[in-house]
Scaffold this active site. Structure first.
Site, PDB file in Angstrom:
ATOM      1  N   CYS A 194      -1.414  89.810 100.833  1.00 22.45           N
ATOM      2  CA  CYS A 194      -0.266  88.913 100.945  1.00 22.45           C
ATOM      3  C   CYS A 194      -0.681  87.626 101.637  1.00 22.45           C
ATOM      4  CB  CYS A 194       0.812  89.587 101.773  1.00 22.45           C
ATOM      5  SG  CYS A 194       1.242  91.206 101.146  1.00 22.45           S
ATOM      6  N   ARG A 235      -3.214  84.900  96.930  1.00 14.76           N
ATOM      7  CA  ARG A 235      -3.380  86.120  97.719  1.00 14.76           C
ATOM      8  C   ARG A 235      -2.441  87.241  97.278  1.00 14.76           C
ATOM      9  NH1 ARG A 235      -6.172  85.467 102.348  1.00 14.76           N
ATOM     10  NH2 ARG A 235      -5.166  87.268 103.245  1.00 14.76           N
ATOM     11  N   TRP A 288       1.803  90.943  97.715  1.00 15.15           N
ATOM     12  CA  TRP A 288       1.088  91.812  96.784  1.00 15.15           C
ATOM     13  C   TRP A 288       1.464  93.226  97.203  1.00 15.15           C
ATOM     14  CZ3 TRP A 288      -2.930  95.529  96.961  1.00 15.15           C
ATOM     15  CH2 TRP A 288      -3.555  95.783  95.746  1.00 15.15           C
ATOM     16  N   ASN A 303       1.254  91.041 106.429  1.00 14.61           N
ATOM     17  CA  ASN A 303       0.177  91.313 105.478  1.00 14.61           C
ATOM     18  C   ASN A 303      -0.597  92.510 106.013  1.00 14.61           C
ATOM     19  OD1 ASN A 303      -2.049  91.245 103.757  1.00 14.61           O
ATOM     20  ND2 ASN A 303      -3.088  89.660 104.952  1.00 14.61           N
ATOM     21  N   GLY A 304      -0.744  93.565 105.222  1.00 13.50           N
ATOM     22  CA  GLY A 304      -1.487  94.736 105.684  1.00 13.50           C
ATOM     23  C   GLY A 304      -0.683  96.001 105.445  1.00 13.50           C
ATOM     24  N   GLU A 361     -21.088  92.458  85.988  1.00 13.07           N
ATOM     25  CA  GLU A 361     -20.213  91.349  86.364  1.00 13.07           C
ATOM     26  C   GLU A 361     -19.471  90.807  85.136  1.00 13.07           C
ATOM     27  OE1 GLU A 361     -19.006  90.349  88.966  1.00 13.07           O
ATOM     28  OE2 GLU A 361     -18.327  88.310  88.604  1.00 13.07           O
ATOM     29  N   LYS A 365     -15.413  90.701  84.809  1.00  7.84           N
ATOM     30  CA  LYS A 365     -14.668  89.468  84.548  1.00  7.84           C
ATOM     31  C   LYS A 365     -13.782  89.636  83.310  1.00  7.84           C
ATOM     32  CE  LYS A 365     -15.486  86.941  87.867  1.00  7.84           C
ATOM     33  NZ  LYS A 365     -15.518  88.163  88.608  1.00  7.84           N
ATOM     34  N   GLU A 416     -10.756  92.016  84.120  1.00 10.96           N
ATOM     35  CA  GLU A 416      -9.756  91.552  85.090  1.00 10.96           C
ATOM     36  C   GLU A 416      -8.977  90.344  84.578  1.00 10.96           C
ATOM     37  OE1 GLU A 416     -11.074  89.957  88.909  1.00 10.96           O
ATOM     38  OE2 GLU A 416     -12.988  89.406  88.033  1.00 10.96           O
ATOM     39  N   HIS A 425     -27.844 107.944  76.047  1.00  9.97           N
ATOM     40  CA  HIS A 425     -27.489 109.204  76.715  1.00  9.97           C
ATOM     41  C   HIS A 425     -25.995 109.502  76.605  1.00  9.97           C
ATOM     42  CE1 HIS A 425     -31.537 109.578  78.192  1.00  9.97           C
ATOM     43  NE2 HIS A 425     -31.483 108.317  78.602  1.00  9.97           N
ATOM     44  N   LYS A 454      -6.565  88.103  95.774  1.00  4.76           N
ATOM     45  CA  LYS A 454      -7.797  87.658  96.421  1.00  4.76           C
ATOM     46  C   LYS A 454      -7.826  88.365  97.767  1.00  4.76           C
ATOM     47  CE  LYS A 454     -11.009  84.380  95.934  1.00  4.76           C
ATOM     48  NZ  LYS A 454     -11.869  84.534  94.747  1.00  4.76           N
TER      49      LYS A 454
HETATM   50  C1  F6R Z   1     -13.581  89.916  91.121  1.00  8.57           C
HETATM   51  C2  F6R Z   1     -13.332  89.734  92.534  1.00  8.57           C
HETATM   52  C3  F6R Z   1     -13.376  90.932  93.418  1.00  8.57           C
HETATM   53  C4  F6R Z   1     -14.034  90.578  94.758  1.00  8.57           C
HETATM   54  C5  F6R Z   1     -13.941  91.777  95.720  1.00  8.57           C
HETATM   55  C6  F6R Z   1     -14.673  91.519  97.014  1.00  8.57           C
HETATM   56  O1  F6R Z   1     -13.533  88.701  90.436  1.00  8.57           O
HETATM   57  O2  F6R Z   1     -13.060  88.662  92.987  1.00  8.57           O
HETATM   58  O3  F6R Z   1     -14.032  91.989  92.799  1.00  8.57           O
HETATM   59  O4  F6R Z   1     -15.368  90.227  94.535  1.00  8.57           O
HETATM   60  O5  F6R Z   1     -12.586  92.037  95.990  1.00  8.57           O
HETATM   61  O6  F6R Z   1     -14.159  90.427  97.684  1.00  8.57           O
HETATM   62  P1  F6R Z   1     -14.958  89.733  98.860  1.00  8.57           P
HETATM   63  O7  F6R Z   1     -16.187  89.141  98.287  1.00  8.57           O
HETATM   64  O8  F6R Z   1     -14.013  88.698  99.391  1.00  8.57           O
HETATM   65  O9  F6R Z   1     -15.267  90.806  99.859  1.00  8.57           O
END
Ligand code: F6R
Length: 617
Positions: A2, A27, A75, A101-102, A480, A484, A487, A503, A612
């Site tokens: 949040c 966020r 969130w 937040n939390g 990766e 991407k 998500e 396998h 985020k």
């Molecule tokens: C994917 C993404 C997440 C973050 C993960 C770790 O695009 O952004 O997978 O990489 O939540 O976040 P940090 O790097 O902030 O610990």
């Protein structure tokens, strides 16, 4: 998770809070709300959905003259993302409002206790239970501050909270435990927020709250106190060098695209001042011994950066390296020796699992190095040493430039350890040359990578699933790429080590199940080319990121010497050192997912169900 913003000063608070929420929306974006003092009471406005819904509701409010107010973008963790669960939450008597937040882990216990005393709840949230607990404590506490502190001393879990109360309409109280919260200090005004961009247009003077601290905030100043005994604390604000332009879209359609396009600058900034006379300078680590073993711990994209760097840390740095997902590591009861070092990688520096892994490592006597982007974040403050990636604010929920900067810094770390261990110099100077070539190569190639990505995205937009395949370091890039794609565009994608396909997974391949293969010009190429043949033999369509041979390349050069399969969609990158090629492959993967999501009409910067900075478990 949040986002929180609070303001007290001389300006109208409500527009300023909305503006701050706009910058924090990355966020969380399930619902939002705000509170301000009005006519001797508190006015709370909330709305489900994106921030626009709250803005519409606020637009019809008369007399928005309050100069103290706070807001929240959510969130969901406890309770559905509906209006009654949106923040701020009030106590039954509507005497105070709280944003949070939390997760308060013992909220059920608090809620049952309050319910037994007759309290009736309006929401399903842990936050409302805390608001009601503060109100109950207020009945016996000598002050609002004391009631706030008493309630928080009972709370377990993680929180960043800000409270307003009708009895002190120009004051806010704030506290944190394992969730980010900071103050912005201006002239005759004060801000409290989850992240710096929320108040960046107004001040760059920042005070970082620590766990177990309480702040009292009002227009004419701020005070910091210890939660335990409310003893005053002294702390000077820090000056933050970020500017507003760095936190704005800058003409791009999305933050994600802007951040992908920033990568040439990000790598250049990462190198700046860190290489001199062929040697890597990481003075932050000079006082720490070269570890006997490195445990790299991270989540998501940061984990993929660590996985990618493992080969270099071992091959170039000469340091045995394991790479682990933080949420697994922290509960695995790992056997850690004091001479090992734990390297935690985190863009935000606030990811709950990564932070817990750091604390576990420290409790076992291991040294911890943090590799972070956000200055002053919890991980940066709690690590024994911190390497900053200096990528600037990353706003798009999907991480892009942060990974690029992490990779660049991890290359430097591998060379740094190799140099301290006296390992061969020629290979490290070739790697440094390759890294120095990255900014220019990226700048020259990003536009054409985007064009190809857009064309391929249109061709494959009907696919329901994708494989992403690679070997060696490119396996991490494949992971990766798959992350991407899923998500952003909600297309199922799996990253696999190409050699594992036979396998089991290859059973899935058919004409409708395409594979995106990283076939870079490195020692793994011959094997990867035969994996491509295996997929195509099952009528699977293949996009292959490959490198062009330079004209006149020697006959024993890898690609020229190999009969390469006829790939459905060869996507050529320029000929370059394998290290430089990895830095070109990364934005190719990012741009493919970006273009796919945009073409499919998805919300690129704020994909569903994500946030985020994941500050909960
Ligand atoms: C994917 C993404 C997440 C973050 C993960 C770790 O695009 O952004 O997978 O990489 O939540 O976040 P940090 O790097 O902030 O610990």
């Amino acid at each position: 998770m949040c986002g929180i913003i609070g303001y007290s000063g001389h300006r109208p608070a409500v527009p300023l809070v909305l503006e701050g929420l706009r910058r924090l929306e990355y966020r969380g974006y399930d619902s939002s709300g705000l509170a301000y003092a009005q006519a001797g009471g508190l006015r709370v406005i909330r709305a489900p959905g994106k921030l626009g819904a709250l803005e519409d509701r606020v637009a019809s409010e008369p007399n928005l003259l309050a100069t103290t107010g706070m807001g929240h973008t959510r969130w969901a963790t406890h309770g559905l993302p509906v209006e009654r669960n949106a923040h701020p939450h009030m106590d039954e008597g509507r005497t105070l409002a709280l944003v949070h937040n939390g997760i308060i882990e013992n909220f059920q216990e608090i809620r049952s206790e309050l319910a037994a005393g007759g309290c009736r709840f309006q929401s399903d949230t842990d936050t409302e239970a805390l608001a009601c607990l503060i109100a109950r404590e207020r009945r016996s506490a000598p002050s609002l501050l004391e009631a706030f502190a008493r309630a928080l001393r009972r709370a377990r879990g993680a929180y960043a909270v800000v409270m307003m109360a009708a009895e002190e309409p120009d004051t806010m109280y704030a506290a944190r435990l394992s969730a980010p919260l900071l103050l912005g200090v201006g002239a005759g005004e004060c801000f409290v927020a989850s992240d710096i961009p929320a108040f960046l247009p107004y001040t760059r003077e920042v005070v970082f709250l620590e766990d177990g601290e309480v702040a009292r905030i009002h227009g004419s100043g701020w005070e910091l106190l210890r939660l335990d005994d409310l003893a005053p604390l002294v702390r000077m604000p820090q000056h933050i060098a970020w500017d507003m332009q760095a936190a704005a879209k800058d003409g791009y359609k999305h933050f994600m695209l802007k951040e992908i396009m920033e990568q040439p600058r990000v790598v250049a900034d990462c190198l700046s001042g860190r290489v001199a006379g062929g040697r890597v300078l990481l003075p932050e680590l000079d006082n720490l011994p070269v570890p006997a073993r490195l445990r790299v711990v991270a989540c998501g994209t940061s984990y993929n950066a660590g996985l990618w760097a493992r080969h270099l840390l071992e091959g170039q740095g000469g340091v045995p390296a394991d790479v682990e997902i933080a949420s697994e590591f922290r509960y695995r009861r790992p056997l850690l020796e004091p001479e090992e070092c734990v390297l935690v990688i985190s863009q935000s520096g606030e990811t709950a699992d990564t932070l817990a892994a750091l604390r576990l490592a420290r409790s076992r006597g291991c040294r911890v190095i943090g590799l972070c982007n956000v200055v002053g974040s919890s991980i940066a403050r709690e690590a024994d040493a911190v390497l900053y990636t200096q990528a600037g604010p990353e706003i798009s929920v999907a991480s892009t430039k942060a990974m690029c900067s992490q990779m660049a810094l991890l290359v430097l770390l591998a060379i740094y350890y190799g140099q301290r261990r006296g390992l061969a110099g020629t290979e490290s100077s070739a790697l440094l040359d390759a890294l120095h070539a990255v900014p220019v190569m990226l700048r020259e190639n990003l536009p054409s990578l985007r064009e190809t990505a857009a064309r391929l995205a249109r061709r494959f937009a009907g696919a329901r699933s994708f494989f992403y395949l690679g070997r060696g370091p490119a396996y991490a890039l494949a992971q990766e790429g798959a992350l991407k794609l899923k998500e952003l565009s909600y297309i199922h994608a799996e990253g696999y080590a190409a050699g594992e396909m036979k396998h089991g997974p290859i059973a899935l391949v058919d004409p409708d199940f395409p594979s995106f293969v990283l076939a870079l010009d490195d020692p793994f190429l011959p094997k990867v080319l035969s994996n491509i043949e295996q997929v195509q033999a099952r009528q699977g369509k293949v996009i292959a990121l490959m490198q062009r041979r330079p004209p006149g390349a020697p006959a024993d050069a890898p690609v020229g010497a190999l009969p390469s399969p006829e790939v459905d969609e060869p996507w050529y990158l320029p000929a370059a050192h394998p290290l430089t090629a990895a830095f070109l492959a990364l934005p190719a993967l990012q741009l493919f997912s970006y273009e796919m999501a945009d073409y499919l009409g998805k919300d690129v910067d704020q994909p569903r169900n994500l946030a985020k900075s994941v500050t909960v478990e």
